[in-house]
Design a protein around this motif. Structure first.
Motif, mmCIF file in Angstrom:
data_model
loop_
_atom_site.group_PDB
_atom_site.id
_atom_site.type_symbol
_atom_site.label_atom_id
_atom_site.label_comp_id
_atom_site.label_asym_id
_atom_site.label_seq_id
_atom_site.Cartn_x
_atom_site.Cartn_y
_atom_site.Cartn_z
ATOM 1 N N ASP A 98 0.374 -3.598 0.029
ATOM 2 C CA ASP A 98 0.901 -2.489 0.835
ATOM 3 C C ASP A 98 0.845 -1.172 0.068
ATOM 4 O O ASP A 98 0.879 -0.093 0.686
ATOM 5 N N LYS A 111 6.482 -3.935 10.483
ATOM 6 C CA LYS A 111 5.356 -3.609 9.608
ATOM 7 C C LYS A 111 4.728 -2.277 10.003
ATOM 8 O O LYS A 111 4.312 -1.497 9.136
ATOM 9 N N GLU A 124 8.058 -8.861 13.403
ATOM 10 C CA GLU A 124 7.415 -8.543 12.122
ATOM 11 C C GLU A 124 6.380 -7.441 12.288
ATOM 12 O O GLU A 124 6.282 -6.532 11.461
ATOM 13 N N THR A 168 4.672 -6.802 2.977
ATOM 14 C CA THR A 168 3.932 -8.063 2.995
ATOM 15 C C THR A 168 3.725 -8.584 1.579
ATOM 16 O O THR A 168 4.056 -9.714 1.258
ATOM 17 N N THR A 218 4.815 -0.020 6.638
ATOM 18 C CA THR A 218 3.572 0.201 5.895
ATOM 19 C C THR A 218 3.221 1.677 5.737
ATOM 20 O O THR A 218 2.904 2.114 4.626
#
Length: 241
Positions: A157, A119, A115, A153, A123
């Motif tokens: 974001d 991410k 994750e 998320t 992001t």
């Protein structure tokens, strides 16, 4: 027909199908990457479902190219009885197999690590590219619409992102359950739409049997391909007259 000849013919036919399939996938990937509009016109009423495919045109090109290479090596290796080509075929399949197993282990045993990696990639794209880059925007719009999710998320974001600043401090419509003209921070907070990563995990868990069956089938095919290529490799010298 001896066992060696039978295996050789089956190896050739199987890899010929792989080659043809890879070439078709490569051609379609190039088509949708260069001119996705005409591709959607051909599909007509199925164009909305095809948007997911159009957005991964480059992925199709990569997969198609690998399949073409594998099919070529397998066909030529079997037909010409070339140890070098058979060994290259085996090595590529082995590398793909190891990569798949490693990815599966990381995803299952280190889901939080996976994750964090995803991410770290997602992001920045949502912050700087969403709303500016057409490809990134279409991919995320399709993903958020299909999975009914918002961001990686959650809606945060998009806070202070390019999209947020250029759309009057508002969030993408999918971040609000009510499809208003604008999705404000209070609307997004009240809607509490789930992030796409959690939604994807939830979807995978619901379809774990199907996903596991497909993964097991692919692994079995790869093991069978490696076994056959090694069988031919080891028996070539015995069949040279």
């Amino acid at each position: 027909m001896g066992c060696f000849t039978f295996v050789k013919v089956m190896m050739f036919l199987f890899n010929f199908l792989i080659f043809v399939g890879g070439a078709a996938l490569l051609a379609v990937g190039i088509w949708v990457s260069v001119d996705g509009g005409s591709f959607l016109k051909v599909l007509g009423p199925f164009s909305s479902q095809a948007m997911q495919f159009v957005n991964v045109g480059f992925f199709c090109i990569a997969v198609g190219a690998v399949l073409v290479l594998l099919g070529f090596l397998g066909c030529c290796g079997a037909q010409k009885e070339s140890k070098c080509l058979l060994l290259m075929f085996f090595a590529i399949i082995l590398i793909i197999f190891i990569a798949e197993v490693a990815a599966g282990v990381v995803a299952l045993a280190y889901s939080s690590f996976a994750e964090s990696i995803l991410k770290a990639w997602a992001t920045p794209a949502l912050q700087t590219q969403y709303g500016k880059d057409d490809v990134v925007t279409k991919i995320w719009n399709s993903t958020m619409t299909e999975l009914k999710c918002c961001g990686f998320t959650n809606y945060t974001d998009f806070t202070n992102s390019y999209y947020y600043n250029s759309h009057g401090n508002s969030y993408p419509p999918t971040c609000c359950r009510a499809l208003n003209a604008t999705c404000t921070q209070s609307d997004a907070q009240q809607s509490d739409v789930q992030g796409c990563f959690e939604q994807l995990l939830s979807t995978l868990k619901k379809n774990a049997n199907i996903v596991g069956g497909i993964a097991a089938g692919i692994c079995l095919l790869e093991v069978a391909a490696m076994f056959v290529s090694m069988y031919l490799y080891c028996h070539l010298d015995k069949n040279i007259r």
